[in-house]
Motif scaffolding. Structure first.
Motif, PDB file in Angstrom:
ATOM      1  N   THR A  89     -35.315 -32.071   0.669  1.00  0.00           N
ATOM      2  CA  THR A  89     -35.269 -31.144   1.791  1.00  0.00           C
ATOM      3  C   THR A  89     -33.992 -31.271   2.614  1.00  0.00           C
ATOM      4  N   ASN A  98     -31.764 -24.987   1.755  1.00  0.00           N
ATOM      5  CA  ASN A  98     -32.527 -23.768   1.507  1.00  0.00           C
ATOM      6  C   ASN A  98     -32.343 -23.395   0.037  1.00  0.00           C
ATOM      7  N   TYR A  99     -33.419 -23.425  -0.716  1.00  0.00           N
ATOM      8  CA  TYR A  99     -33.343 -23.117  -2.148  1.00  0.00           C
ATOM      9  C   TYR A  99     -33.610 -21.648  -2.435  1.00  0.00           C
ATOM     10  N   VAL A 100     -33.827 -20.823  -1.411  1.00  0.00           N
ATOM     11  CA  VAL A 100     -34.028 -19.392  -1.597  1.00  0.00           C
ATOM     12  C   VAL A 100     -32.664 -18.741  -1.749  1.00  0.00           C
ATOM     13  N   THR A 105     -34.711 -15.451  -8.554  1.00  0.00           N
ATOM     14  CA  THR A 105     -35.980 -16.168  -8.542  1.00  0.00           C
ATOM     15  C   THR A 105     -35.778 -17.505  -9.238  1.00  0.00           C
ATOM     16  N   ASP A 109     -37.282 -25.579 -12.360  1.00  0.00           N
ATOM     17  CA  ASP A 109     -37.057 -26.468 -11.218  1.00  0.00           C
ATOM     18  C   ASP A 109     -36.946 -27.916 -11.693  1.00  0.00           C
ATOM     19  N   THR A 154     -36.424 -11.697  -2.841  1.00  0.00           N
ATOM     20  CA  THR A 154     -36.926 -13.060  -2.978  1.00  0.00           C
ATOM     21  C   THR A 154     -37.693 -13.421  -1.715  1.00  0.00           C
ATOM     22  N   ASP A 155     -38.887 -13.994  -1.909  1.00  0.00           N
ATOM     23  CA  ASP A 155     -39.714 -14.419  -0.771  1.00  0.00           C
ATOM     24  C   ASP A 155     -38.924 -15.450   0.038  1.00  0.00           C
ATOM     25  N   ASN A 157     -39.822 -17.712   1.899  1.00  0.00           N
ATOM     26  CA  ASN A 157     -40.491 -19.012   2.009  1.00  0.00           C
ATOM     27  C   ASN A 157     -40.729 -19.689   0.672  1.00  0.00           C
ATOM     28  N   ASP A 158     -40.502 -18.959  -0.428  1.00  0.00           N
ATOM     29  CA  ASP A 158     -40.786 -19.520  -1.750  1.00  0.00           C
ATOM     30  C   ASP A 158     -39.814 -18.944  -2.767  1.00  0.00           C
ATOM     31  N   LYS A 160     -39.675 -19.132  -5.768  1.00  0.00           N
ATOM     32  CA  LYS A 160     -40.284 -18.799  -7.060  1.00  0.00           C
ATOM     33  C   LYS A 160     -41.041 -17.471  -7.018  1.00  0.00           C
ATOM     34  N   LYS A 161     -41.033 -16.776  -5.857  1.00  0.00           N
ATOM     35  CA  LYS A 161     -41.761 -15.527  -5.714  1.00  0.00           C
ATOM     36  C   LYS A 161     -40.840 -14.388  -5.290  1.00  0.00           C
TER      37      LYS A 161
END
Length: 170
Positions: A89, A98-100, A105, A109, A154-155, A157-158, A160-161
């Motif tokens: 983190t 920040n991985y977004v 997507t 990982d 891209t979400d 907060n995530d 992957k979404k």
């Protein structure tokens, strides 16, 4: 006892990869072959040997999954002690990572497989996160012409979404 000088004594200290030994009675030096030698200050007294974890480095690469080499965001460096858990983190400067990545997507990982710093002082670890470019969608209203393609978002907060906004047609 030193075979060349009966007034000197030495002791061999075990090498523990990723750690540096210290003593309360003398100095410990690393030899060219990687071993450690203790030269006690007072050879008539015992010596306690303590090991301290060395700092290790992990480089997190964020690459395009299509070729695994093109960076979609600059790499991040994380530091920590040998055998400690990697905190993905925060970077080495303590800044939140920040991985977004907008328009991508996270599909592979590498953080899941590498959870601890190793003890290899000679080489840093590398963890790769692979991202796939988001696709798009086209909204065609009733009795209308298809609209312009819109890329999935891209979400925030995530990584992957993804999401897409579809307009309400009463």
């Amino acid at each position: 006892t030193d075979p060349n000088d009966p007034k000197k004594v030495t002791g061999t200290v075990p090498n523990v990869p990723g750690y540096t030994p210290t003593s309360n009675n003398g100095t410990i030096t690393q030899q060219p072959d990687g071993s450690w030698v203790l030269i006690p200050t007072d050879p008539t007294q015992p010596a306690a040997i303590t090991y301290s974890a060395n700092e290790q480095t992990v480089t997190v690469k964020l690459v395009d999954a299509s070729d695994s080499t093109t960076e979609v965001k600059p790499s991040v460096t994380i530091t920590g002690d040998s055998d400690s858990t990697i905190d993905y983190t925060k970077d080495s400067d303590g800044k939140t990572i920040n991985y977004v990545i907008d328009g991508y997507t996270l599909t592979t990982d590498g953080r899941d497989a590498t959870t601890k710093f190793d003890g290899d002082d000679a080489a840093g670890q590398t963890v790769t996160l692979k991202y796939t470019a988001n696709g798009d969608y086209t909204v065609t209203p009733p009795n209308g012409k298809p609209g312009t393609p819109v890329q999935y978002t891209t979400d925030p907060n995530d990584p992957k979404k993804v999401t897409g906004t579809v307009p309400n047609v009463p």
